[in-house]
Design a protein around this motif. Structure first.
Motif, PDB file in Angstrom:
ATOM      1  N   LEU A 252       0.830  -1.206   0.000  1.00 46.44           N
ATOM      2  CA  LEU A 252       0.000   0.000   0.000  1.00 46.44           C
ATOM      3  C   LEU A 252       0.867   1.260   0.000  1.00 46.44           C
ATOM      4  CD1 LEU A 252      -2.804   1.293   0.206  1.00 46.44           C
ATOM      5  CD2 LEU A 252      -2.634   1.084   2.699  1.00 46.44           C
ATOM      6  N   LEU A 253       1.940   1.250   0.768  1.00 43.46           N
ATOM      7  CA  LEU A 253       2.843   2.404   0.803  1.00 43.46           C
ATOM      8  C   LEU A 253       3.516   2.631  -0.544  1.00 43.46           C
ATOM      9  CD1 LEU A 253       4.337   1.836   4.347  1.00 43.46           C
ATOM     10  CD2 LEU A 253       3.247   3.961   3.578  1.00 43.46           C
ATOM     11  N   ASN A 254       3.831   1.558  -1.258  1.00 43.22           N
ATOM     12  CA  ASN A 254       4.378   1.693  -2.610  1.00 43.22           C
ATOM     13  C   ASN A 254       3.368   2.346  -3.549  1.00 43.22           C
ATOM     14  OD1 ASN A 254       7.115   0.387  -3.631  1.00 43.22           O
ATOM     15  ND2 ASN A 254       6.482  -0.731  -1.799  1.00 43.22           N
ATOM     16  N   LEU A 255       2.101   1.937  -3.435  1.00 41.92           N
ATOM     17  CA  LEU A 255       1.058   2.503  -4.296  1.00 41.92           C
ATOM     18  C   LEU A 255       0.790   3.968  -3.946  1.00 41.92           C
ATOM     19  CD1 LEU A 255      -1.462  -0.483  -4.458  1.00 41.92           C
ATOM     20  CD2 LEU A 255       0.353   0.114  -6.063  1.00 41.92           C
ATOM     21  N   VAL A 256       0.848   4.297  -2.648  1.00 41.89           N
ATOM     22  CA  VAL A 256       0.677   5.694  -2.243  1.00 41.89           C
ATOM     23  C   VAL A 256       1.826   6.546  -2.781  1.00 41.89           C
ATOM     24  CG1 VAL A 256       0.620   7.266  -0.265  1.00 41.89           C
ATOM     25  CG2 VAL A 256      -0.679   5.129  -0.197  1.00 41.89           C
ATOM     26  N   PHE A 378      -1.194  -0.291  -9.266  1.00 37.67           N
ATOM     27  CA  PHE A 378      -0.114   0.638  -9.616  1.00 37.67           C
ATOM     28  C   PHE A 378      -0.569   1.601 -10.708  1.00 37.67           C
ATOM     29  CE2 PHE A 378       3.477   1.621 -12.412  1.00 37.67           C
ATOM     30  CZ  PHE A 378       4.403   2.143 -11.521  1.00 37.67           C
ATOM     31  N   VAL A 379      -1.210   1.057 -11.743  1.00 36.60           N
ATOM     32  CA  VAL A 379      -1.678   1.881 -12.866  1.00 36.60           C
ATOM     33  C   VAL A 379      -2.828   2.789 -12.419  1.00 36.60           C
ATOM     34  CG1 VAL A 379      -2.658   1.833 -15.181  1.00 36.60           C
ATOM     35  CG2 VAL A 379      -0.934   0.154 -14.522  1.00 36.60           C
ATOM     36  N   SER A 380      -3.741   2.250 -11.612  1.00 29.70           N
ATOM     37  CA  SER A 380      -4.869   3.050 -11.126  1.00 29.70           C
ATOM     38  C   SER A 380      -4.384   4.209 -10.265  1.00 29.70           C
ATOM     39  CB  SER A 380      -5.832   2.172 -10.327  1.00 29.70           C
ATOM     40  OG  SER A 380      -6.356   1.133 -11.122  1.00 29.70           O
ATOM     41  N   ALA A 381      -3.387   3.943  -9.412  1.00 28.11           N
ATOM     42  CA  ALA A 381      -2.830   5.005  -8.572  1.00 28.11           C
ATOM     43  C   ALA A 381      -2.196   6.096  -9.434  1.00 28.11           C
ATOM     44  CB  ALA A 381      -1.790   4.423  -7.610  1.00 28.11           C
ATOM     45  N   SER A 382      -1.519   5.680 -10.498  1.00 24.14           N
ATOM     46  CA  SER A 382      -0.908   6.652 -11.417  1.00 24.14           C
ATOM     47  C   SER A 382      -1.975   7.492 -12.111  1.00 24.14           C
ATOM     48  CB  SER A 382      -0.060   5.921 -12.465  1.00 24.14           C
ATOM     49  OG  SER A 382       0.992   5.199 -11.863  1.00 24.14           O
ATOM     50  N   ALA A 383      -3.025   6.814 -12.598  1.00 24.13           N
ATOM     51  CA  ALA A 383      -4.095   7.523 -13.310  1.00 24.13           C
ATOM     52  C   ALA A 383      -4.831   8.481 -12.378  1.00 24.13           C
ATOM     53  CB  ALA A 383      -5.070   6.511 -13.907  1.00 24.13           C
ATOM     54  N   VAL A 558      -8.988   7.895 -18.168  1.00 22.60           N
ATOM     55  CA  VAL A 558      -8.077   6.745 -18.230  1.00 22.60           C
ATOM     56  C   VAL A 558      -8.775   5.450 -17.842  1.00 22.60           C
ATOM     57  CG1 VAL A 558      -5.992   5.710 -17.256  1.00 22.60           C
ATOM     58  CG2 VAL A 558      -6.008   8.129 -17.881  1.00 22.60           C
ATOM     59  N   LEU A 559      -9.404   5.419 -16.680  1.00 22.96           N
ATOM     60  CA  LEU A 559     -10.018   4.172 -16.209  1.00 22.96           C
ATOM     61  C   LEU A 559     -11.222   3.749 -17.051  1.00 22.96           C
ATOM     62  CD1 LEU A 559      -9.699   4.501 -12.327  1.00 22.96           C
ATOM     63  CD2 LEU A 559      -8.266   3.211 -13.902  1.00 22.96           C
TER      64      LEU A 559
END
Length: 699
Positions: A252-256, A378-383, A558-559
């Protein structure tokens, strides 16, 4: 680990042994052709003709056996259908229903065996075509696929498309649901599939068919944007290692971190031109302000990727500290009245880019069964970060001072991000769990990737004839074999590459073209986003709020776009077809963006921007999916991995695009739009031409 020839032999269904592709024979023929050409005993025309004939014969053998087996399964289903109708008329047929269900499951198990048979042959065919191309430097795959796959009587398409298998799957699914749901009193699976309860064997069959036919869903399609290579057949030991290293809060911290970095990247876009003007620079200097972050990221991606070989926590801590400093400098530049401090702040932000660490953590520390979901996250967090950045910028409509520090729409993005990274740093220090280092050192690069086994010729990018210096051994009929020498060499080359030069040598023409496509789409998107504030202010007198809302709306597409493409379009068309169509749509979007003659209008700008951005988003998914299939599996691990190469290609595109905006500013804002679109047009046309040349090698 074993070479493909040995794996094929070990995995064959014994009673079907004579119907598999004779990979060993074909490999021996390739070696013999090399010897004959070397001594001048044969010419190239004979080699191409003879090898084509052998492949045709092998494919025909496979296809005729496949059709025969499909017919047998259909006959068994017909017999079961008759029993089915009789049993459903009985009031107390419970035991017979159970017997019939088991009979249907038996057909399902045999269908699974047939699907695995097709899969192994399809892999063998792809590998021998790649081996031939690498051995002789030909584009034989391009010729063979073009002439065989597009013919009305194509047998090659039977191997890769399996027409008829879907009907068998449907029959098994429907009849099992019929027997399962209240003995015939049920809602049809065709009307309400969500109400049916698929039998485990049906689930296995559908998964096998999807894997074979490259069918996908939204989650898988979205996950491909992360370009984290998925091992379809992970070794039990590797998955056990990943299970021991997995920690949800660390993931989760990586995605944040991913989310915050994307917010950090785009939060300044709506106000970068105004900030440049307030510091005495031209509005088009916003290109340098935005691009300086990408310049630093070109270098940071390499050292963060190398650092993640030893640790994940330390690079994330370092990243947070550097980003905290960078955003503070960005905010202070206003009161210091220094464009230099502004640029240094953005450079620091780029030096804090830990996306390489985020990718590596998912690849190395997330179990295989969760990896696709983590990639999609990962992609959703970026978008989401891409959309939230500009949206936040429009909220900062204030202007006040605390002591000598100014807080306005130019400086608040810096202050807000600095506070965000400080909070994240504290959370990281408390909650992140470093994976055990002793386990990490035990990880061995997988031989199997995407259902295929590493081929020495393909994986090492060799362009000269292979194995000529190896000591041959005598095989059947006096033919020389090179299997042992090849496998020994293969063992020596399974480790990740150790330099960017070694990585470049592994890039085949298909991979280079896919990287060019990735460069193109990132270039086009960066031109569109980075110059939006300048263009809209000049032509339409848009306020900062309007620009921020426009950019946020683009990010929010994006999504939804990926849902449509991942759920429907990617299952209706081949990925290479979607790739080429998306490139053409990007080209159309660029052409519609030019200001020629008629007054430039909001509908023209918004419409062309939407076409360009959405098409580029679709293109990114299919491009990275194809890239993961054609790229060497040696680039799936280590510092110089495929993710790093794609990141560098995309980052370089952003750097050049932002530099183009600033340089074009010297011609005046009136000419900025057309001046920046001309390079986009040229690169897009070049990528389309290159794709057409390698189109059939993407089969």
């Amino acid at each position: 680990m074993v070479a493909f020839g040995k794996k094929l032999k070990e995995s064959q269904i014994q009673e079907w042994q004579g119907y598999y592709i004779n990979y060993k024979l074909l490999k021996k023929k390739v070696n013999r052709y090399a010897q004959q050409l070397e001594v001048g005993a044969q010419d190239h025309h004979y080699v191409l003709k003879d090898f084509s004939r052998m492949l045709d014969s092998q494919i025909e053998k496979i296809v005729l056996f496949l059709l025969e087996q499909q017919g047998q399964l259909a006959n068994r289903l017909c017999d079961l259908r008759e029993q089915h109708d009789v049993i459903l008329q009985l009031r107390n047929g419970g035991s017979k229903i159970c017997e019939l269900q088991e009979a249907y499951r038996g057909v399902g198990h045999d269908l699974l065996r047939l699907l695995f048979f097709v899969e192994m042959n399809a892999i063998g065919l792809r590998k021998i075509l790649k081996k031939f191309d690498k051995r002789f430097g030909y584009r034989f795959t391009n010729y063979y696929v073009k002439t065989r796959a597009n013919h009305p009587y194509s047998q090659l398409r039977q191997v890769f498309r399996h027409v008829g298998i879907g009907a068998v799957v449907g029959a098994i699914s429907r009849n099992l649901a019929d027997l399962q749901d209240h003995q015939g009193n049920y809602v049809s699976i065709y009307d309400q599939p969500a109400l049916s309860h698929p039998d485990p064997i049906v689930h296995s069959i559908k998964a096998a068919v999807n894997k074979l036919s490259n069918s996908t869903n939204f989650l898988e399609f979205l996950g491909k944007h992360a370009f984290i290579m998925q091992d379809d057949l992970p070794s039990p030991s590797e998955d056990d290692v990943a299970e021991q290293r997995y920690h949800f809060m660390s993931l989760l911290l990586n995605l944040v971190n991913t989310f915050l970095y994307m917010v950090n990247t785009y939060i300044i876009v709506p106000t970068a031109d105004d900030y440049s003007l307030s510091l005495g620079a031209a509005a088009t200097v916003c290109g340098v302000v935005i691009g300086s972050m990408a310049v630093a990221q070109v270098f940071s991606s390499v050292y963060f990727s190398a650092w993640s070989n030893r640790s994940y926590l330390r690079p994330l801590v370092f990243s947070s500290i550097v980003l905290l400093i960078g955003n503070t400098l960005y905010a202070l530049a206003y009161d210091l009245n220094s464009i230099v401090v502004l640029l240094v702040g953005r450079l620091f932000c780029g030096l804090g880019s830990a996306r390489a660490v985020n990718r590596r953590y998912i690849s190395d520390c997330v179990p295989h069964k969760l990896r696709m979901r983590a990639s999609a996250g990962f992609v959703s967090a970026s978008a989401l970060g891409m959309a939230c950045g500009p949206a936040l910028a429009c909220l900062f409509q204030t202007d006040f001072k605390i002591y000598k520090l100014t807080f306005n729409q130019e400086t608040l993005p810096g202050w807000i991000m600095a506070i965000s990274w400080l909070i994240y740093l504290l959370w990281l220090s408390i909650s992140f769990r470093e994976p055990p280092q002793e386990i990490k050192r035990d990880i061995i690069p997988q031989e199997v990737r995407a259902g295929t086994v590493v081929n020495y010729a393909v994986e090492n990018g060799i362009t000269q004839p292979l194995l000529l210096n190896m000591e041959p051994k005598q095989g059947e009929n006096g033919d020389q074999e090179y299997d042992d020498g090849e496998e020994e060499s293969c063992e020596k080359t399974r480790k990740p590459v150790t330099s960017i030069v070694s990585a470049y040598r592994l890039l085949t023409p298909s991979v280079k073209v896919q990287l060019l496509v990735y460069f193109m789409l990132k270039y086009a998107m960066e031109i569109l986003l980075a110059e939006a504030s300048v263009i809209t202010a000049y032509y339409f007198i848009w306020s900062t709020n309007s620009v921020a809302i426009f950019l946020a709306c683009l990010g929010l597409t994006v999504l939804p776009v990926n849902i449509i493409v991942g759920t429907y379009i990617s299952n209706m068309f081949e990925e290479r077809q979607v790739l080429l169509a998306s490139e053409i749509m990007v080209l159309i979007g660029i052409l519609l963006s030019f200001h020629i003659g008629i007054p430039y209008s909001v509908p023209q700008y918004v419409g062309s921007a939407l076409i360009t951005f959405v098409s580029a988003e679709v293109l990114e998914g299919v491009n990275l999916s194809l890239l993961s299939r054609v790229m060497s599996s040696r680039l799936s691990r280590g510092t110089y991995n495929g993710g790093l190469l794609s990141t560098e290609a995309g980052t370089l595109a952003r750097v050049i695009a932002d530099g183009t905006i600033t340089l074009s500013g010297y011609f005046g804002v009136a000419k900025l739009l057309n001046a920046t679109l001309v390079p986009s047009l040229f690169i897009c046309i070049s990528s389309i031409i290159a794709t057409c040349f390698t189109y059939n090698s993407l089969y």
